[in-house]
Enzyme design. Structure first.
Site, mmCIF file in Angstrom:
data_model
loop_
_atom_site.group_PDB
_atom_site.id
_atom_site.type_symbol
_atom_site.label_atom_id
_atom_site.label_comp_id
_atom_site.label_asym_id
_atom_site.label_seq_id
_atom_site.Cartn_x
_atom_site.Cartn_y
_atom_site.Cartn_z
ATOM 1 N N HIS A 145 8.686 -29.069 67.748
ATOM 2 C CA HIS A 145 8.155 -28.301 68.885
ATOM 3 C C HIS A 145 8.115 -26.812 68.540
ATOM 4 O O HIS A 145 7.094 -26.142 68.725
ATOM 5 C CB HIS A 145 9.027 -28.542 70.111
ATOM 6 C CG HIS A 145 8.628 -27.756 71.312
ATOM 7 N ND1 HIS A 145 7.980 -28.310 72.388
ATOM 8 C CD2 HIS A 145 8.776 -26.443 71.611
ATOM 9 C CE1 HIS A 145 7.749 -27.382 73.297
ATOM 10 N NE2 HIS A 145 8.233 -26.225 72.847
ATOM 11 N N GLU A 146 9.226 -26.300 68.027
ATOM 12 C CA GLU A 146 9.295 -24.859 67.742
ATOM 13 C C GLU A 146 8.313 -24.442 66.652
ATOM 14 O O GLU A 146 7.728 -23.363 66.703
ATOM 15 C CB GLU A 146 10.721 -24.464 67.355
ATOM 16 C CG GLU A 146 11.747 -24.648 68.445
ATOM 17 C CD GLU A 146 11.401 -23.913 69.718
ATOM 18 O OE1 GLU A 146 10.736 -22.871 69.662
ATOM 19 O OE2 GLU A 146 11.802 -24.401 70.792
ATOM 20 N N HIS A 168 4.996 -23.590 67.969
ATOM 21 C CA HIS A 168 4.903 -22.197 68.422
ATOM 22 C C HIS A 168 4.753 -21.250 67.230
ATOM 23 O O HIS A 168 4.000 -20.287 67.277
ATOM 24 C CB HIS A 168 6.152 -21.826 69.212
ATOM 25 C CG HIS A 168 6.282 -22.563 70.502
ATOM 26 N ND1 HIS A 168 5.259 -22.665 71.417
ATOM 27 C CD2 HIS A 168 7.331 -23.238 71.044
ATOM 28 C CE1 HIS A 168 5.666 -23.364 72.457
ATOM 29 N NE2 HIS A 168 6.917 -23.725 72.253
ATOM 30 N N HIS A 188 2.461 -23.810 75.248
ATOM 31 C CA HIS A 188 2.834 -25.084 75.853
ATOM 32 C C HIS A 188 1.626 -25.860 76.370
ATOM 33 O O HIS A 188 0.621 -25.283 76.756
ATOM 34 C CB HIS A 188 3.806 -24.859 77.005
ATOM 35 C CG HIS A 188 5.200 -24.606 76.564
ATOM 36 N ND1 HIS A 188 6.123 -23.926 77.315
ATOM 37 C CD2 HIS A 188 5.834 -24.931 75.408
ATOM 38 C CE1 HIS A 188 7.267 -23.851 76.658
ATOM 39 N NE2 HIS A 188 7.113 -24.451 75.489
ATOM 40 N N MET A 226 4.171 -30.430 72.549
ATOM 41 C CA MET A 226 4.287 -29.067 73.053
ATOM 42 C C MET A 226 4.428 -28.992 74.569
ATOM 43 O O MET A 226 4.350 -27.903 75.142
ATOM 44 C CB MET A 226 3.068 -28.245 72.609
ATOM 45 C CG MET A 226 2.918 -28.121 71.100
ATOM 46 S SD MET A 226 4.430 -27.580 70.257
ATOM 47 C CE MET A 226 4.628 -25.955 70.959
#
Length: 479
Positions: free
Chosen positions: A221-222, A225, A231, A239
């Site tokens: 997930h990170e 980014h 998101h 995300m």
């Protein structure tokens, strides 16, 4: 296509949110109203909303409308009422990015302009072996390199594009972690300096299973980014701003995330496939925005508003969240119609009001709403007719005074009595030694006052009347 949360620069992962039907509401307590106000201000509003028993009808409508947005986002029954299931969602640990979505990417749609991205793990977690961490991080990045023409290379020394560490609490980036069970991790969008850097809260229990916090899922997930994704509102997307464990064996990047990252970087193709790149989603042409990373950045105004910092420049403002330390950018009129520029600003918490100054007028603001009866003339504060503009303003709560800075002098305004103190104006350099002869912008943060003059800023201890240190204005801008 990807539906994402508002573009902002620093990002933190969150815990699972249940999707359920709301039960009939009971009268919320004052503590619950305050909690809801803070939650909606942090995640579903640009400047915040006020709890309904503390505001006029216009702000009550804003509170209910914002609450409906939050309920709809999380699949709750949309009532606009603060029921038990809504409060239960607010109690969950979660991401620090707002959930009001507009685009699927960060402001300016940042991306890496190279095909090989380096990464380095500078501090490991003792929860797992170093080899397990290395393998897990590599596998999380491989989710993306499988579908886009980027390769990732681990290095053991020097500065990498993506610097990775595991550390609790304060860890050097103005966004301290909050202990076990809260914010799990955060990452910065692509760019120089902190760009792409990814930090994990060492107070969490990092695992490779369904227990604790699964490092593979959190890291994947990170890294989304760190590659430029914000998101997504698609609940099955990696995300989506909620953490929930899924089986990681054979895990592939979900379609929503794949489409989003491929729109940024293109499609990785094998030698027997033609090169293809999906057409990016249409978006308006960006308007020119002041460069917040300019070493010579001068603020028009600054203020601490509902625990967040606001910096104003040339019709825009930057909002720095106290919760996650990220920066968002908006045009002033898009939030407060009728106000094109802010010369000075301050928050008076006793009346839950923010005051904006522009030229010889001022406005009272509550949330996103301009209060009735505004704008009003500066003379209402007791300024002489010679004062046609306020350079800076800051409220000092423990003495209930607001300080107004005009040219080389300042006034002290008694908020409770509604009048200027006697003996003013006084010269700035005499009463505030060390901050310079004038003040362009001023705000309070963490018990200190900050005075900007030109491109530099002085941290000031008011009780001791002493300058502590100086910095460049741009150091607040995550550059």
């Amino acid at each position: 296509m990807m539906a994402a949360a508002q573009a902002v620069k620093a990002v933190m992962l969150v815990m699972t949110v249940a999707v359920c039907r709301a039960v009939p509401p009971t009268a919320p307590s004052q503590e619950e109203l305050s909690k809801a106000q803070n939650y909606l201000s942090e995640f579903f509003s640009d400047v915040g909303v006020s709890a309904p028993d503390t505001v006029r009808r216009s702000s009550l409508d804003s509170f209910e409308d914002t609450l409906r947005k939050m309920q709809g986002f999380f699949g709750l029954e949309v009532t606009g009422q603060l029921d038990t299931n809504t409060l239960a969602v607010m109690d969950r640990s979660r991401c620090g990015v707002t959930d009001v979505a507009r685009y699927g990417y960060f402001d300016g749609q940042p991306k890496w302009d190279k095909t090989v991205i380096t990464y380095r793990i500078t501090q490991y977690t003792p929860d797992l072996s170093q080899s397990d961490v290395d393998a897990t991080i590599a596998n999380a990045l491989k989710l993306y390199s499988d579908v886009i023409p980027l390769d990732f290379k681990q290095i053991d020394s020097g500065t990498a594009d993506i610097m990775i560490l595991f550390k609790p609490r304060e860890h050097g980036d103005f966004a301290p972690f909050d202990g076990e069970g809260g914010v799990l991790a955060h990452a910065y969008s692509p760019g120089e300096g902190h760009g792409g850097d990814t930090h994990f809260d060492e107070d969490e229990n990092w695992t490779l299973t369904s227990a604790g916090s699964n490092l593979f899922l959190v890291a994947a997930h990170e890294f989304g980014h760190a590659l430029g994704l914000a998101h997504s509102q698609v609940q099955t997307a990696l995300m989506h701003p909620t953490y929930q464990y899924v089986n990681t064996v054979g895990y592939k990047l979900p379609d929503d995330d794949r489409q989003g990252v491929q729109a940024l970087y293109g499609v990785r193709v094998s030698s027997d496939q033609p090169t293809a790149k999906p057409k990016p989603p249409p978006r308006p042409e960006p308007e020119p925005v002041p460069d917040r990373c300019n070493r010579n950045l001068i603020f028009d105004a600054a203020a601490s508003i509902q625990r967040n910092l606001y910096f104003f420049k040339d019709g825009y403002f930057w909002r720095r969240s106290s919760f996650w330390g990220g920066i968002s950018t908006r045009k002033i009129p898009s939030v407060w119609p009728g106000i094109s520029k802010v010369d000075a600003a301050y928050e008076y918490k006793r009346q839950n009001t923010v005051i904006f100054f522009e030229g010889d007028r001022y406005w009272g603001i509550r949330g996103n709403t301009v209060l009735p009866g505004y704008p009003k003339p500066l003379s209402d504060f007791g300024f002489p007719s010679s004062v046609t503009k306020v350079d800076a303003a800051v409220h000092v709560s423990f003495i209930s005074r607001t300080l107004f800075f005009v040219d080389y002098k300042y006034w002290s305004y008694n908020e409770r009595r509604g009048k200027m103190d006697r003996g003013f104006p006084k010269f700035i350099h005499r009463e505030f030694p060390g901050i310079g002869p004038r003040v362009d912008a001023a705000f309070e943060n963490g018990g200190y006052l900050y005075f900007s003059y030109g491109s530099t800023q002085t941290e000031y201890h008011y009780q001791r009347r002493r300058a502590i240190k100086t910095r460049l204005n741009k150091e607040w801008m995550d550059c």
